[in-house]
Design a protein around this motif. Structure first.
Motif, short mmCIF file in Angstrom:
data_model
loop_
_atom_site.label_atom_id
_atom_site.label_comp_id
_atom_site.label_asym_id
_atom_site.label_seq_id
_atom_site.Cartn_x
_atom_site.Cartn_y
_atom_site.Cartn_z
N THR A 111 7.05 -9.45 -5.83
CA THR A 111 7.13 -8.36 -4.85
C THR A 111 8.39 -7.54 -5.10
OG1 THR A 111 5.94 -9.70 -3.24
CG2 THR A 111 7.17 -7.81 -2.37
N ASP A 157 12.88 -4.76 -0.87
CA ASP A 157 12.75 -4.05 0.40
C ASP A 157 14.11 -3.70 0.98
OD1 ASP A 157 11.55 -3.00 2.70
OD2 ASP A 157 11.64 -4.91 3.74
N GLN A 205 7.74 1.22 -0.12
CA GLN A 205 7.36 0.02 0.61
C GLN A 205 7.27 -1.13 -0.38
OE1 GLN A 205 6.73 -0.22 4.08
NE2 GLN A 205 7.73 1.76 3.92
N GLN A 217 5.87 -3.98 -2.50
CA GLN A 217 4.51 -4.27 -2.92
C GLN A 217 4.52 -5.44 -3.88
OE1 GLN A 217 2.77 -0.82 -4.73
NE2 GLN A 217 3.21 0.51 -3.00
N THR A 218 3.48 -6.24 -3.83
CA THR A 218 3.33 -7.30 -4.81
C THR A 218 2.70 -6.68 -6.06
OG1 THR A 218 3.11 -8.99 -3.11
CG2 THR A 218 2.31 -9.55 -5.31
N LEU A 219 3.41 -6.83 -7.17
CA LEU A 219 2.94 -6.28 -8.43
C LEU A 219 2.46 -7.40 -9.34
CD1 LEU A 219 5.77 -3.68 -9.25
CD2 LEU A 219 3.63 -3.30 -8.02
N GLN A 236 5.07 0.51 -9.64
CA GLN A 236 5.15 1.13 -8.32
C GLN A 236 5.98 2.39 -8.46
OE1 GLN A 236 6.82 -1.35 -5.22
NE2 GLN A 236 7.00 0.34 -3.81
N THR A 279 -1.43 7.77 -7.18
CA THR A 279 -0.95 7.86 -5.81
C THR A 279 -0.20 9.19 -5.65
OG1 THR A 279 1.15 6.78 -6.33
CG2 THR A 279 -0.67 5.35 -5.61
#
Length: 189
Positions: free
Chosen positions: A99, A102, A129, A131-133, A139, A144
């Motif tokens: 992840t 944050d 935000q 995110q689990t990659l 990301q 997106t």
């Protein structure tokens, strides 16, 4: 005429070789600190890159999209404050799911610390935000709004006093779950 064609071919090959190196980096960089836009740093198991950082003008068309999704009750900026945006990109270059971070903070040369404003990602598609990659996943993800936008990064929005111009340089710290500093990026301001 033949010499001209040979020269054009040679120029095309040199250009192609130069372009093929754009964006290339080692599979597992070891740098924990970056000097500005474009440098890759490892912070935990994820590799991060600051795409760009800059002061925002909330009245400009592009920048107004970045200040959407503020927490309810957020007061307008005073004459002595500014919005400052940091746009990040991340990639999981391991063989396991991880992840993204944050927790981030900015410090100035006077020792002041600034935390990002928590943006509502349902209102602001640029908002960073965690995110689990999966392995080799990035990301912001492909296709997106953040990835296809002009900055190609997820947004960390900071509300800073204008005195930060007197207290440069600024440093963005990438923090682990316990607040441990995992890496830093020197910011342009």
């Amino acid at each position: 005429m033949r010499a001209r064609r040979l020269l054009l071919l040679l120029c095309a090959l040199v250009l192609a070789a130069g372009l093929s190196a754009c964006g290339h980096k080692e599979a597992h960089p070891t740098q924990a600190n970056a000097e500005n836009d474009g440098s890759y740093i490892d912070a935990g198991p994820i590799t991060y890159q600051m795409q760009i950082s800059r002061e925002l003008n909330p009245y400009a068309t592009e920048d107004s999209a970045y200040v959407k999704g503020l927490p309810l009750g957020t007061a307008p900026l005073t004459a002595h404050e500014l919005w400052y945006a940091v746009f990040l990109w991340a990639k999981n270059q391991t063989h396991h799911d991880y992840t993204t971070l944050d927790s981030f903070t900015i410090t100035d040369s006077a020792g002041n610390t600034y935390d990002p404003v928590k943006l509502d990602p349902r209102v602001n598609p640029f908002a960073w935000q965690p995110q689990t990659l999966a392995p080799n996943q990035i990301q912001p993800g492909p296709d997106t709004v953040a990835s296809n936008g002009p900055t190609q990064g997820g947004l960390l929005l900071f509300r800073l006093p204008t005195t930060v111009y007197d207290n440069r340089p600024l440093t963005l710290w990438l923090l682990g779950p316990t607040g441990k500093r995992l890496g830093s990026i020197s910011l342009n301001l």
